[in-house]
Motif scaffolding. Sequence first.
Motif, PDB file in Angstrom:
ATOM      1  N   ASP A   1      40.924 -85.167 -19.549  1.00  0.00           N
ATOM      2  CA  ASP A   1      40.192 -86.316 -19.694  1.00  0.00           C
ATOM      3  C   ASP A   1      39.721 -86.620 -20.904  1.00  0.00           C
ATOM      4  OD1 ASP A   1      37.508 -87.978 -19.490  1.00  0.00           O
ATOM      5  OD2 ASP A   1      38.469 -88.082 -17.798  1.00  0.00           O
TER       6      ASP A   1
ATOM      7  N   CYS B   1      44.163 -85.781  -7.118  1.00  0.00           N
ATOM      8  CA  CYS B   1      43.635 -85.435  -8.450  1.00  0.00           C
ATOM      9  C   CYS B   1      44.496 -84.143  -8.884  1.00  0.00           C
ATOM     10  CB  CYS B   1      42.294 -85.018  -8.583  1.00  0.00           C
ATOM     11  SG  CYS B   1      41.036 -86.236  -8.254  1.00  0.00           S
TER      12      CYS B   1
ATOM     13  N   LYS C   1      43.663 -78.862 -13.907  1.00  0.00           N
ATOM     14  CA  LYS C   1      42.831 -77.679 -13.797  1.00  0.00           C
ATOM     15  C   LYS C   1      41.276 -77.961 -13.252  1.00  0.00           C
ATOM     16  CE  LYS C   1      45.493 -74.608 -16.925  1.00  0.00           C
ATOM     17  NZ  LYS C   1      45.406 -73.689 -18.125  1.00  0.00           N
ATOM     18  N   ASP C   2      40.860 -78.968 -13.925  1.00  0.00           N
ATOM     19  CA  ASP C   2      39.530 -79.440 -13.634  1.00  0.00           C
ATOM     20  C   ASP C   2      39.450 -80.831 -13.188  1.00  0.00           C
ATOM     21  OD1 ASP C   2      37.048 -79.730 -13.245  1.00  0.00           O
ATOM     22  OD2 ASP C   2      36.449 -79.592 -15.587  1.00  0.00           O
ATOM     23  N   ASN C   3      39.220 -81.126 -11.860  1.00  0.00           N
ATOM     24  CA  ASN C   3      39.171 -82.426 -11.144  1.00  0.00           C
ATOM     25  C   ASN C   3      37.909 -82.994 -10.996  1.00  0.00           C
ATOM     26  OD1 ASN C   3      42.061 -82.630 -11.009  1.00  0.00           O
ATOM     27  ND2 ASN C   3      42.177 -81.129  -9.451  1.00  0.00           N
ATOM     28  N   SER C   4      37.039 -82.344 -11.364  1.00  0.00           N
ATOM     29  CA  SER C   4      35.300 -82.574 -10.927  1.00  0.00           C
ATOM     30  C   SER C   4      35.060 -83.951 -11.221  1.00  0.00           C
ATOM     31  CB  SER C   4      34.648 -81.520 -11.658  1.00  0.00           C
ATOM     32  OG  SER C   4      34.745 -81.675 -13.069  1.00  0.00           O
ATOM     33  N   LYS C   5      35.504 -84.625 -12.501  1.00  0.00           N
ATOM     34  CA  LYS C   5      35.196 -85.947 -12.983  1.00  0.00           C
ATOM     35  C   LYS C   5      35.792 -86.899 -12.314  1.00  0.00           C
ATOM     36  CE  LYS C   5      35.002 -89.116 -17.061  1.00  0.00           C
ATOM     37  NZ  LYS C   5      35.145 -89.347 -18.338  1.00  0.00           N
TER      38      LYS C   5
ATOM     39  N   GLU D   1      34.340 -87.043  -8.550  1.00  0.00           N
ATOM     40  CA  GLU D   1      32.899 -87.378  -8.568  1.00  0.00           C
ATOM     41  C   GLU D   1      32.782 -88.918  -8.951  1.00  0.00           C
ATOM     42  OE1 GLU D   1      28.822 -86.788 -11.082  1.00  0.00           O
ATOM     43  OE2 GLU D   1      30.364 -85.660 -11.634  1.00  0.00           O
TER      44      GLU D   1
ATOM     45  N   SER E   1      42.084 -82.807  -4.110  1.00  0.00           N
ATOM     46  CA  SER E   1      42.326 -81.929  -5.437  1.00  0.00           C
ATOM     47  C   SER E   1      43.443 -81.085  -5.152  1.00  0.00           C
ATOM     48  CB  SER E   1      41.052 -81.116  -5.758  1.00  0.00           C
ATOM     49  OG  SER E   1      40.926 -80.290  -6.827  1.00  0.00           O
TER      50      SER E   1
ATOM     51  N   ASN F   1      46.369 -78.527  -8.023  1.00  0.00           N
ATOM     52  CA  ASN F   1      46.494 -78.041  -9.589  1.00  0.00           C
ATOM     53  C   ASN F   1      47.837 -77.631  -9.900  1.00  0.00           C
ATOM     54  OD1 ASN F   1      47.182 -75.797  -7.659  1.00  0.00           O
ATOM     55  ND2 ASN F   1      45.005 -74.595  -8.591  1.00  0.00           N
TER      56      ASN F   1
ATOM     57  N   ASP G   1      47.036 -79.556 -19.914  1.00  0.00           N
ATOM     58  CA  ASP G   1      46.351 -78.527 -19.065  1.00  0.00           C
ATOM     59  C   ASP G   1      47.197 -77.769 -18.241  1.00  0.00           C
ATOM     60  OD1 ASP G   1      46.841 -80.808 -17.434  1.00  0.00           O
ATOM     61  OD2 ASP G   1      44.925 -80.509 -16.576  1.00  0.00           O
TER      62      ASP G   1
END
Length: 450
Positions: free
Chosen positions: A358, A379, A382-386, A389, A400, A402, A431
Motif C-alpha cells: 500500500d 485480499c 503479506k499484510d491485508n489489514s488495511k 479494515e 485474506s 497470501n 511484497d
Amino acid sequence: MIKKEMITILGSGLSGMGAIKLAIKKNISVYLSDHSVISDDVKEFLLKNNIKFEENGHNWDKISSSKEIIISPGISSNKVIENIPLFNKKNIISEIEFASRFTNSFLIAVTGSNGKTTTSYLIYHILKSSGFNVGIAGNMGKSFSESISDSQFEYYVLEVSSFQLDDIVKFKPDISIITNISEDHLDRYNYSFSNYISSKFRITKNQTSDNTLILNGKCENSINFLKDLKIKSQLIIINKNKINNEKSDMIFLKENKINSTINNNYLMMNINNLSIQGNHNIQNSMAAICVAQLLNISNESIKDSLRSFKNIPHRLEHFLTIQKVKYINDSKATNVNAVYYALESVKTPIIWIIGGVDKGNDYSDLIPFIKNKVKAIICLGKDNSKPIEFFSNHCDLIVSTNNMKDAVKTAYEFAKQNDTVLLSPACASFDLFKNFEDRGDQFKEEVRKL
C-alpha cells in the motif's frame, strides 16, 4: 579515483544499462555503481567492454569526482546530494536527458499517473501502421538510450515517468501528453501532491511555441494546476472549452462519438468501434488521435489503427472466460485511480482481487463501486489489514490470502455465471512478486489451471 571527464551511472537496470550501451557507442568513458548485487550477465557485458564498476553500495567519495551522474528512475537526485552535498545538482541527469543529446528525432512524450503506456502504444501503432519510421521506448521494455544505441528512428514515442522528468535539463518533446494526474508515489515527493504534479508538468519545461502540449480536460488536477502555470507550447485540451493559448482545434465526445478538428481536419468515430473500451481508454484514444492529426495522418488510417489495436498485457486484459465467468488481468493498476477506471468499466458483478504494498492509498472513491458492483473482495498480500479494515463496512464477503494460487482458487469458488474476476490490486507488487508483470503472469497461469 574516477577521471574528471568520466560519467558515473547509478543503477544496472534497464535504464542504467541503456545509458552504458549508448555511452560505449559514443566513446564516452563511464563508471557503473549499484547499491545491490550486479547480475552475472551484466558483469560479463561490463568486463567485455572494459567498464569499471562497483556493487553492493556506492563509494560516494569516488563518485563525487565524476563529470556527470546519470541516475536510474528509482534513485532520487536528492539522495545523491545528501551523500555528496558539494556536487552540482545540475550535473545529475536522468537517462532520458542523456539519450536526448544524441538524436534529432521528432519526440512524442507521454506521462501521467495512469494510461501512459496504453496511450504510448496507441500512438506508436497508428504511426507504424501509417508508414512512419517510428520507435517506442522509455519507461517500459526498452530504454530511450538503448533504442538510440541500437537504431535511429525519425520519430520516437516515449513513455516517461515523473522520476525521469525530475532530472531533465534540455529534454524537449515536440509533442507532450499528460494523460491524467492522481495521487501516486507521494513518498518520493515529501507526501506533497503539488510537488508530484509539478514533476509531471516538467515535461513542458523546455517546450516552445513550436511544440504542443495535450491535456485531458476531465482531469481537474491538471487543469487547476495549469491555471497558475505559464507555458510556451501550443495547448490542446481534450473535452474542454478554449482557455489561455489553447489552439482553436477541438476534440470532444458527443453522443458516443469522438469529434475532432485538429489541424482543420474533421474526424468523427463511434466509440463502439474502438478496440479497447472503457471511459479511460476513450481518453487515451482521443490523445492518440490528437497526435495523429497533428502529424497529418489520414482519418482512414487513424480509424483503421484504432479498430485493429491490441491491448497490451496487464492492463484490463480480458484473457479467458471459464464457465461464463470472465477473468481480467489488470495487474498494472497499482494505484486507486487505475482501479477506479477498472471497476467503472466492468458491467457485471465483480469478484475483486486487491492488495500488495500500500502506498498510502485512500480508497474512499471506490466505495460506490464496492456497494453496487463488487460481491466479494479477495485480499492478496503479506499484510491485508488495511483493505480488510476499510472495506469490511461495505462488502460482506472479504477473504485474506497470501499467494496467487489461493486467491484465484477462492475467486473461482465465489464466482457464478456472468460474473467477472478482476485482478486490479491498487498496490505495488513487491511484497509477493518480482513486479506487476510477474503478478499478472502468475494470475493468468493459475486461471489456466482451473
